[in-house]
Design a protein around this motif. Structure first.
Motif, PDB file in Angstrom:
ATOM      1  N   ARG A  79      55.087  31.566  43.260  1.00 31.96           N
ATOM      2  CA  ARG A  79      53.677  31.500  43.194  1.00 31.96           C
ATOM      3  C   ARG A  79      53.097  32.193  41.857  1.00 31.96           C
ATOM      4  N   VAL A  81      50.972  23.730  44.371  1.00 32.35           N
ATOM      5  CA  VAL A  81      50.689  24.955  45.171  1.00 32.35           C
ATOM      6  C   VAL A  81      51.008  25.048  46.829  1.00 32.35           C
ATOM      7  N   PRO A 125      46.614  40.596  42.669  1.00 25.24           N
ATOM      8  CA  PRO A 125      47.919  39.907  42.406  1.00 25.24           C
ATOM      9  C   PRO A 125      48.895  40.758  41.611  1.00 25.24           C
ATOM     10  N   GLN A 149      56.886  32.447  47.833  1.00 29.01           N
ATOM     11  CA  GLN A 149      56.130  33.453  47.253  1.00 29.01           C
ATOM     12  C   GLN A 149      56.702  34.112  46.018  1.00 29.01           C
ATOM     13  N   ILE A 168      52.908  29.798  38.891  1.00 29.80           N
ATOM     14  CA  ILE A 168      51.827  28.905  39.058  1.00 29.80           C
ATOM     15  C   ILE A 168      50.572  29.124  39.731  1.00 29.80           C
ATOM     16  N   GLN A 169      49.760  29.159  38.948  1.00 27.42           N
ATOM     17  CA  GLN A 169      48.415  29.854  39.654  1.00 27.42           C
ATOM     18  C   GLN A 169      47.289  28.716  39.337  1.00 27.42           C
ATOM     19  N   MET A 170      46.398  28.858  40.272  1.00 33.44           N
ATOM     20  CA  MET A 170      45.009  27.768  40.346  1.00 33.44           C
ATOM     21  C   MET A 170      43.752  28.498  39.887  1.00 33.44           C
ATOM     22  N   LEU A 188      50.751  42.926  43.888  1.00 29.39           N
ATOM     23  CA  LEU A 188      51.778  42.136  44.560  1.00 29.39           C
ATOM     24  C   LEU A 188      52.928  41.505  43.877  1.00 29.39           C
ATOM     25  N   HIS A 189      52.937  41.072  42.598  1.00 30.74           N
ATOM     26  CA  HIS A 189      53.802  40.243  42.242  1.00 30.74           C
ATOM     27  C   HIS A 189      54.450  41.153  40.793  1.00 30.74           C
ATOM     28  N   GLN A 227      47.689  39.813  55.261  1.00 35.14           N
ATOM     29  CA  GLN A 227      46.808  40.363  53.835  1.00 35.14           C
ATOM     30  C   GLN A 227      45.576  39.555  53.865  1.00 35.14           C
ATOM     31  N   LEU A 245      49.055  23.601  48.832  1.00 38.12           N
ATOM     32  CA  LEU A 245      47.944  23.897  49.502  1.00 38.12           C
ATOM     33  C   LEU A 245      47.773  22.900  50.659  1.00 38.12           C
ATOM     34  N   LEU A 279      45.708  32.501  48.914  1.00 38.27           N
ATOM     35  CA  LEU A 279      47.175  31.544  49.319  1.00 38.27           C
ATOM     36  C   LEU A 279      47.895  31.220  48.011  1.00 38.27           C
ATOM     37  N   THR A 280      47.263  30.620  47.088  1.00 35.24           N
ATOM     38  CA  THR A 280      48.126  30.387  46.023  1.00 35.24           C
ATOM     39  C   THR A 280      48.595  31.835  45.215  1.00 35.24           C
ATOM     40  N   MET A 281      47.891  32.812  45.364  1.00 38.70           N
ATOM     41  CA  MET A 281      48.141  34.339  44.663  1.00 38.70           C
ATOM     42  C   MET A 281      49.505  34.695  45.446  1.00 38.70           C
ATOM     43  N   GLY A 282      49.771  33.933  46.525  1.00 35.98           N
ATOM     44  CA  GLY A 282      50.888  34.490  47.471  1.00 35.98           C
ATOM     45  C   GLY A 282      50.838  35.588  48.210  1.00 35.98           C
ATOM     46  N   LEU A 283      49.343  35.827  48.865  1.00 32.12           N
ATOM     47  CA  LEU A 283      49.344  36.882  49.818  1.00 32.12           C
ATOM     48  C   LEU A 283      49.691  36.581  51.159  1.00 32.12           C
ATOM     49  N   SER A 284      50.238  37.561  51.893  1.00 32.02           N
ATOM     50  CA  SER A 284      50.553  36.893  53.110  1.00 32.02           C
ATOM     51  C   SER A 284      49.681  36.751  54.179  1.00 32.02           C
TER      52      SER A 284
END
Lengths: 300, 528
Positions: free
Chosen positions: B360, B331, B387, B357, B363-365, B390-391, A204, B333, A196-201
């Motif tokens: 994100r 983040v 990741p 998105q 800022i990583q965890m 994705l980014h 996904q 959560l 979730l924090t990685m930004g996956l939908s």
């Protein structure tokens, strides 16, 4: 397809192309090393091929009767014997396998797809969505199955398609409950939060995190569902939904064979053995798949 | 009192024979504490479990040696004889009191059960003694708490119950296997004090297993240091700390984070993340659904804090103080009830999921448990590629090179990429988790207790890695921890949280030298 892939082959593969080294790729290699599972797979493939070729390779026509012959024990002319109307039992088992396998695989796939998606979405969304989705399942569970089927028959008439729908409509609910339970446990894992924090939908996460990690119980339940669906079909046929004589299925052959078990045991034995072998193969394959898809199981 | 002589234990598995313990000898006397120190896998727990016959055999096999106790060899006893000794004469206290107490049984019943099994006390007498034992370990209202279930206690209280249970049969020896590892530092100090007091009172012999030399220093009379199944050094704690002979002991002592971070940072750097008036409430509903009882837990209460560019900000507090909630709010959560979290000129709490998105990757965890934070069904390559794909705009062709570089940055070999998480140790997994956090070159890393699940030597390596990333890449780190010595070693500034509020925030050295708030003082006093 080779039964045992040499270890060297997979090692080469690793160094050459890391991209192809996914869960599914590894699972295939591991499955290929599991002899029992490969035997099961091979048996199922043979069965499907034979079922597909049945109209051309069956020794007799499935509805040709020989009343003079009556019920005769296995012989060189009729390997599985004949039934009370003098129909060749081997031919009936072969034609029956077309129906039974089709019901088994299609109805289970329908149940699997609906159940897994329904359960995952409910479990992952949580809150009101979860409550509403699972209450729908509860309500459907509470409907008496037989009445539900009879209603369907009355409204739509009988057809094979309806048979799949009816079975699928019943079996997916258990699948959805199992999957929801799994999802609830998995979604609290830190790796899902990390995703979730990685930004996956959400989609996904469902596809790459939730479903792969819930596969173990799902595969086991699937291998249990296929045989129960095959037998369920005979019950539905008895109710008038699905197939009618002279068409045959394993379920209907077994229930007919059961009635005349004392006089003509071969009418029960041969379809029984075929079904049992299929179930064995399914269980071997299911266990093999479960182990193969779990990277933490023993390495070889 | 108890003599272990030349004990050797091996494990026979399909993959071959592993020698877990080699020629271990030690003895404990009445009223004395023996500490066994070592990393996970050093054989310290296995050898103590063997004494009471708790190691499953097979796969374990005692190759040689003897455990002398009251003129008999415990290793020669059968299961029935051992059961009479275990729990009565030799008791154990385990690391996690939540998993070692039966969650479906009232604690009183569990203690009484041990008594009925091991003494001639009748039910009424047993209950009386159980209540006395609970009082002795400092549980208030013991008569009422007698009927409570384990989950109704806090971690420290559960450990007290566990100790009461271990002592109620009046044993001669107590084996404590990492009894304080799962606890907060203030609670840890209380439990250690309790154990010491009980030892004096009952003249107990204690075998104290720990990975933490600092804890052992104050309580042990004699220390054994183990590494891969062998004793590398033994002696009094003073000897060991002042003149360690074996290089491994030196390494363990050096690994205890001590002293402060050398260079002080420019305190005028701009704020990267600004948190204003942030409050987080958790609403829970219980009771029947037609008559719900709503209750509110305040996890974060009006918090104002900022993270500067390039700094490492420590956030300390006990469990339940809301420090994790704060990190997870950033983040998203968890969803805060009100307030602002500003990053790059935007209030993160008002962004749509789609806008979020875009933020994100910056800022990583990094999570506490490296065993749970990696998807077990994904290879390291896939976990890192996810990741990136994705980014970033890094293409398929450059991807393998980029991932090899990422792994190299965190000190992992390239060959690691085709393996699954379970094939690595805890420290290696945490490196992979850090590599994943680094994958899209973030500006901020939120590290939630990233080293508290690791051995002390591994912990030092991970801390060094975080320092390196901070220095080389200028990544700001919000470091959440309950371990003050780690925070002092790593952080530029420290914020102390208690019950959802920030009670003190200042430069690291300032907080340690001149703590302003009473709570900070009590935390500092509890450091072993």
């Amino acid at each position: 397809m080779t039964l045992v892939s040499p270890l060297g082959d997979s090692v080469n593969h690793q160094t050459k192309k890391p991209q192809g080294h996914s869960l599914w790729h590894d699972a295939r290699l591991r499955l290929q090393r599991n002899k029992l599972a490969m035997f099961g797979l091979l048996f199922l493939i043979c069965l499907v091929v034979i079922a597909l070729l049945t109209p051309w390779i069956a020794p007799y026509n499935y509805d040709s009767q020989n009343l003079a012959l009556g019920a005769s024990p296995p012989s060189s002319k009729h390997w599985f014997g004949t039934d009370t109307l003098g129909r060749d039992q081997l031919t009936r088992v072969l034609f029956g396998s077309r129906i039974s396998l089709m019901v088994g695989f299609i109805a289970t796939s329908v149940a699997l797809i609906i159940g897994v998606l329904w359960g995952t979405i409910a479990g992952f969304s949580g809150g009101k969505v979860d409550a509403i989705m699972m209450r729908i399942v509860d309500i459907l569970y509470a409907l008496p199955f037989a009445i539900f089927i009879i209603l369907l028959t009355v409204i739509f008439g009988r057809s094979l398609l309806l048979l799949f729908l009816a079975i699928g409509a019943v079996e997916w609910m258990t699948m959805a409950r199992i999957m929801r339970g799994q999802t609830l446990a998995i979604k609290r894992q830190e790796y899902v939060e990390a995703a979730l924090t990685m930004g996956l939908s959400r989609w996904q996460i469902i596809r790459r995190y939730l479903i792969p990690n819930a596969l173990g119980p799902i595969i086991v339940y699937t291998t249990l569902t296929i045989p129960s669906v095959i037998l369920l079909e005979s019950f539905l046929s008895f109710l008038g939904l699905g197939i009618q004589p002279p068409q045959s299925s394993w379920g209907s052959l077994i229930s007919a064979g059961g009635e005349t078990m004392e006089e003509y045991p071969w009418l029960l034995i041969f379809p029984g053995i075929t079904l049992a072998l299929t179930l064995f193969s399914l269980n071997f394959l299911g266990d093999g798949l479960r182990d193969a898809l779990d990277p933490q199981s023993a390495k070889d | 009192m108890l003599n272990v002589i030349n004990l050797s234990i091996s494990f026979y598995t399909r993959n071959g024979v592993t020698q877990a313990v080699k020629d271990l000898s030690f003895s404990v006397k009445k009223g004395e504490t023996l500490a066994i120190v070592g990393e996970s896998g050093s054989g310290k727990s296995v050898s103590c479990q063997t004494i009471v016959g708790l190691v499953p055999s097979p796969p374990a096999k005692v190759e040689s040696g003897a455990v002398e106790w009251q003129n008999s060899d415990l290793l020669q006893q059968n299961e029935a004889q051992l059961r009479r000794i275990r729990g009565k004469k030799i008791s154990m206290i385990f690391q996690d009191p939540m998993t070692s107490l039966n969650p479906n049984m009232r604690i009183g019943t569990q203690i009484v059960e041990a008594l009925l099994e091991h003494s001639d006390a009748g039910p009424a007498q047993a209950k009386q003694r159980a209540i006395e034992a609970l009082k002795e370990v400092g549980i208030e209202n013991a008569e009422q708490r007698f009927k409570a279930f384990p989950h109704q206690f806090s971690g420290g209280m559960r450990q007290r119950v566990m100790i009461a249970m271990a002592l109620v049969t009046q044993p001669d020896i107590v084996i404590a296997d990492e009894p304080t590892t799962a606890l907060d530092v203030t609670i840890q100090a209380q439990i250690l004090e309790l154990l010491a007091g009980l030892q004096k009172k009952h003249q107990l012999a204690i075998i104290f297993i720990s990975h933490d030399l600092a804890v052992v220093r104050n309580i042990a009379d004699h220390v054994i240091v183990m590494k891969s199944g062998t004793v590398v050094e033994s002696g009094s704690p003073q000897q060991l700390f002042e003149q360690p002979k074996h290089p491994y002991t030196k390494k363990l002592i050096d690994a205890i984070p001590s002293g402060a971070k050398p260079q002080s940072r420019d305190s005028h750097a701009e704020n990267l993340i600004e948190i204003k008036n942030l409050s987080t409430h958790f609403h829970t509903r219980h009771g029947a659904f037609w008559k719900p009882v709503k209750s509110v837990t305040v996890a974060a209460d009006n918090i104002n804090i900022s993270l500067k560019k390039g700094e490492i900000l420590g956030l300390v507090g006990e469990s339940g103080s809301g420090k994790s909630t704060l990190g997870r709010s950033i983040v998203r959560l968890v969803k805060p009830s009100k307030g602002e979290i500003r990053f790059a000129g935007k209030n993160l709490l008002q962004l749509s999921p789609r806008q979020m998105q875009a933020i994100r990757p910056h800022i990583q965890m990094v999570f506490q448990d490296p065993y749970a934070s990696l998807n077990p069904r994904m290879t390291v390559y896939d976990a890192l590629a996810e990741p990136v794909c994705l980014h970033t705009s890094i293409g398929k062709a450059e991807l393998p090179g980029y991932i090899a570089k990422l792994l190299d940055d965190v000190g992992m070999p390239e060959a690691a990429q085709n393996k699954y998480p379970h094939e690595f140790s805890g420290g290696q997994r945490q490196r992979i988790a850090i590599a994943r956090a680094l994958a899209c070159s973030p500006q901020v890393i939120i590290a939630d207790e990233p080293v508290s699940a690791l051995d002390v030597t591994i912990q030092e390596q991970i801390l060094a890695l975080l320092l390196k990333l901070n220095a080389q890449r200028g990544i700001s780190i919000l470091f959440i921890s309950h371990d003050l010595s780690v925070v002092r070693y790593l952080c530029d500034r420290v914020a102390v949280m208690e019950k959802g509020r920030i009670v003190e925030i200042n430069a690291c050295e300032q907080v340690f030298r001149q703590p302003a708030h009473a709570y900070t003082k009590s935390l500092l006093a509890a450091i072993p």
